[in-house]
Write a protein that holds these residues in place. Sequence first.
Motif, PDB file in Angstrom:
ATOM      1  N   PHE A 260      -2.465  -2.536  27.408  1.00 37.61           N
ATOM      2  CA  PHE A 260      -3.168  -3.681  26.812  1.00 37.61           C
ATOM      3  C   PHE A 260      -2.078  -4.475  26.094  1.00 37.61           C
ATOM      4  CE2 PHE A 260      -5.431  -6.067  23.675  1.00 37.61           C
ATOM      5  CZ  PHE A 260      -6.739  -6.237  24.138  1.00 37.61           C
ATOM      6  N   ALA A 275      -9.748  -5.944  22.502  1.00 40.16           N
ATOM      7  CA  ALA A 275      -9.266  -4.573  22.274  1.00 40.16           C
ATOM      8  C   ALA A 275     -10.424  -3.637  21.935  1.00 40.16           C
ATOM      9  CB  ALA A 275      -8.235  -4.570  21.151  1.00 40.16           C
ATOM     10  N   LYS A 279     -11.166  -0.683  24.474  1.00 39.71           N
ATOM     11  CA  LYS A 279     -10.876   0.668  23.979  1.00 39.71           C
ATOM     12  C   LYS A 279     -12.150   1.473  23.701  1.00 39.71           C
ATOM     13  CE  LYS A 279      -9.258   3.856  23.649  1.00 39.71           C
ATOM     14  NZ  LYS A 279      -8.254   4.643  24.383  1.00 39.71           N
ATOM     15  N   PHE A 293      -1.296   0.211  23.819  1.00 41.23           N
ATOM     16  CA  PHE A 293      -1.274  -1.160  23.298  1.00 41.23           C
ATOM     17  C   PHE A 293       0.167  -1.589  23.055  1.00 41.23           C
ATOM     18  CE2 PHE A 293      -5.760  -2.127  22.457  1.00 41.23           C
ATOM     19  CZ  PHE A 293      -6.319  -0.896  22.762  1.00 41.23           C
ATOM     20  N   PHE A 307      -7.770  -5.035  14.006  1.00 38.38           N
ATOM     21  CA  PHE A 307      -8.355  -4.063  14.938  1.00 38.38           C
ATOM     22  C   PHE A 307      -8.978  -2.901  14.149  1.00 38.38           C
ATOM     23  CE2 PHE A 307      -7.402  -0.578  18.251  1.00 38.38           C
ATOM     24  CZ  PHE A 307      -8.556  -0.829  18.973  1.00 38.38           C
ATOM     25  N   ALA A 390      -6.408   4.763  20.026  1.00 40.04           N
ATOM     26  CA  ALA A 390      -5.517   3.708  20.525  1.00 40.04           C
ATOM     27  C   ALA A 390      -4.093   3.981  20.067  1.00 40.04           C
ATOM     28  CB  ALA A 390      -5.975   2.348  19.995  1.00 40.04           C
ATOM     29  N   GLY A 441     -11.538  -8.190  27.639  1.00 35.30           N
ATOM     30  CA  GLY A 441     -11.501  -6.728  27.598  1.00 35.30           C
ATOM     31  C   GLY A 441     -12.514  -6.107  28.546  1.00 35.30           C
TER      32      GLY A 441
END
Length: 480
Positions: A260, A275, A279, A293, A307, A390, A441
Amino acid sequence: MTSTHTDLPVAQFLGGDWVDSATTMPVHNPATGAQIATVADGDEATAIAALDAAAAAQADWAGTDPRHRSDILLRAFGLLHAETDRIARTITLEMGKPLAEARGEVGYGAEFLRWFAEEATRGSGAYFRAPSGGGRIAVRKQPVGPVFAITPWNFPLAMVTRKVAPALAAGCTVVLKPAPQTPLTALEFMRILVEAGVPPGVVNCVTTSRAPLVSAPIIADRRLRKLTFTGSTAVGRTLLTQAAQGVLRVSMELGGNAPFVVLESADLDKAVGGAVLAKLRNAGQACVAADRFLVHEALAAEFTERFLAAVSALPLGDGLDRSTRLGPVIDGAAVRRITALIDEAVDGGAHLHTVGPDIDRPGHFVRPAVLTDVDTRSRLWSSEVFGPVAAIRTFTDPAQALHLANDTDAGLAGYVFGENLGDTLEFAENLRTGMVGVNTGVISDPAAPFGGMKSSGLGREGGSTGLAEYQEMQYLAIAR
Ligand code: SIN
């Protein structure tokens, strides 16, 4: 036959009949650990009975008009929509995803029925004069024959419809083996197919906790012509070896390890929103889930902070509770595997940011985690995570990010965010993945070809080529 706990069917579906079995297996709710049903636990005899039924029904089903098959698929599409609440509840009960996501899966899964109902009626072929002389070349498509479909637990409905719908549309009969964790949704879908008018034997479902016992004899049987599998790369390799003996046609949707990438020109609102979806859909349990990421250094601190804030706003809990946005993972083994990936990465120098309070409840829950400065040699970086974790690294040079993104055997999905259109598209085109989300995403769409490069698989499901996975081409040389 139905379970006493839920009113869901619990027998095998063979040749149009619900068949009980002396051996049974439990189905559990991952949010509580409680047993919710007992279903038949198929063996070699069940497997062969299912293939007998599929082989016996093949010629008649192949001989039906495409329009007839299309109408049946459209009826099944309507029935699934009409039963959204019931099917979504079954998905949540046995798989754990929040009800809102389960309802989304019903819509997504149903769409494969509609898409392939439409594709079923688009005839294709060729007829032309041979360049060397006056003869004619004709090319026609025909169903490949009985199909064995092995489906995973993470999308208990959509991964079934993604395979069964094109098989039926093409005129193939099917033996379905759903994952042992999620047989109930598949059995519900069998009931819907019967109601939609699928004749006996055209679709059969073998539930089992003993996959090799069921799969091996079906794959070894020369009446089978096609194997389609969604699951891990390791199991895919074993199945490919088995399928090689009969030179079966295969479709393999295998593991991913999606990069990503947030380029310097990215819009952070879009990148953070993307994201969260890439995710945390299905608690990270999707083969297209973003795992690695790569964020441009100029944006990394703000991306990570935003995030983390977005993830901590997602209530974690039992998917049946309507406020839940993040459910459990599938079982205790998944909790242990994901926890080990985190621990090893931290031992290797990564910085751990966990999100949300400790979980003090039964069921298989993992607190979402974001790790920064993750070593590329760690298993967290180099293997498919399949959980709400992540791993973030930064970069300054896009060429370095591209190298890291492609430095893996997996090649299923990738994501790139950037507002400079030329650079962003060039980056996307250079990713060695079968699917790329550009400033989004969410990439899954029944109308698009779903599949991977490298060890992430063979073939494409869905899209305008999805039907061809279940068709054989025949060329007729016609004399003048
Ligand atoms: C998968 O995880 O196998 C499929 C995910 C999807 O269809 O989006």
